[in-house]
Design an enzyme around this catalytic site. Structure first.
Site, PDB file in Angstrom:
ATOM      1  N   TRP A   1       0.871  -1.167   0.000  1.00 29.71           N
ATOM      2  CA  TRP A   1       0.000   0.000   0.000  1.00 29.71           C
ATOM      3  C   TRP A   1       0.908   1.217   0.000  1.00 29.71           C
ATOM      4  CZ3 TRP A   1       1.124  -2.428   4.556  1.00 29.71           C
ATOM      5  CH2 TRP A   1       1.439  -1.657   5.658  1.00 29.71           C
TER       6      TRP A   1
ATOM      7  N   ASP B   1       5.137  -5.054   3.634  1.00 32.67           N
ATOM      8  CA  ASP B   1       5.247  -5.926   4.798  1.00 32.67           C
ATOM      9  C   ASP B   1       6.380  -6.912   4.576  1.00 32.67           C
ATOM     10  OD1 ASP B   1       3.153  -4.685   6.041  1.00 32.67           O
ATOM     11  OD2 ASP B   1       1.678  -6.228   5.552  1.00 32.67           O
TER      12      ASP B   1
END
Length: 172
Positions: free
Chosen positions: A98, A117
């Site tokens: 994102w 991540d």
């Protein structure tokens, strides 16, 4: 002058014997279609590629108040054995991400930040940070930073999040 007339007449007759009107139309069509596709070809827009924007860094990257973390949600990789740009050893960076736009207080410019991540090892458990500056109501779940973005990786286990500067944001 008669020499030039004979030369051109002979060449015109040779061309007429070896070609047809359909061949001429075919060649003319190929030139028109080929000429129309020239703008579609890739072109170097600049003489030399622009150097990537590297922001001036100031502050503590292990703090949740660090300017890059304006849209982060998770454990900071800086506290988990990695950095804000890289994953800790034994983990892999997620393939999906994102993004957020954060203002660097040092130069006053906005930068596009990619939040990736790191996946593969159990949760880090330190430096939990959740900042949602300029967050909007959630209409689509795939636009949220609350999702486990490790779903596109080999391991679905979330460890921590990085904050990588992608480039300079265009101000409108």
């Amino acid at each position: 002058m008669k020499f030039l007339d004979r030369l051109f007449e002979k060449s015109a007759r040779n061309v007429a014997q070896r070609s047809s009107r359909r061949g001429l139309l075919k060649g003319l069509g190929a030139v028109l279609v080929g000429g129309a596709s020239v703008p579609l070809l890739p072109v170097a827009r600049a003489a030399a590629p622009a150097a990537p924007e590297h922001p001036v860094e100031e502050g503590d990257p292990a703090s949740c108040d660090y300017w890059r973390y304006c849209a982060v949600d998770g454990f900071l990789c800086q506290c988990c054995g990695g950095t804000y740009n890289s994953c800790p050893p034994g983990t892999e960076m997620s393939t999906i991400t994102w993004v957020g736009t954060c203002r660097n207080p040092v130069d006053g410019r906005n930068y596009v930040i990619s939040y990736n991540d790191c996946c593969g090892v159990g949760q880090c458990g330190t430096c939990l940070c959740q900042r949602d500056e300029r967050d909007r109501p959630l209409y689509r779940s795939d636009k949220s930073n609350d999702i486990n973005w490790c779903l596109g990786s080999k391991s679905y286990v979330y460890n921590c999040s990085t904050a990588i500067v992608v480039g300079l944001a265009f101000d409108q």
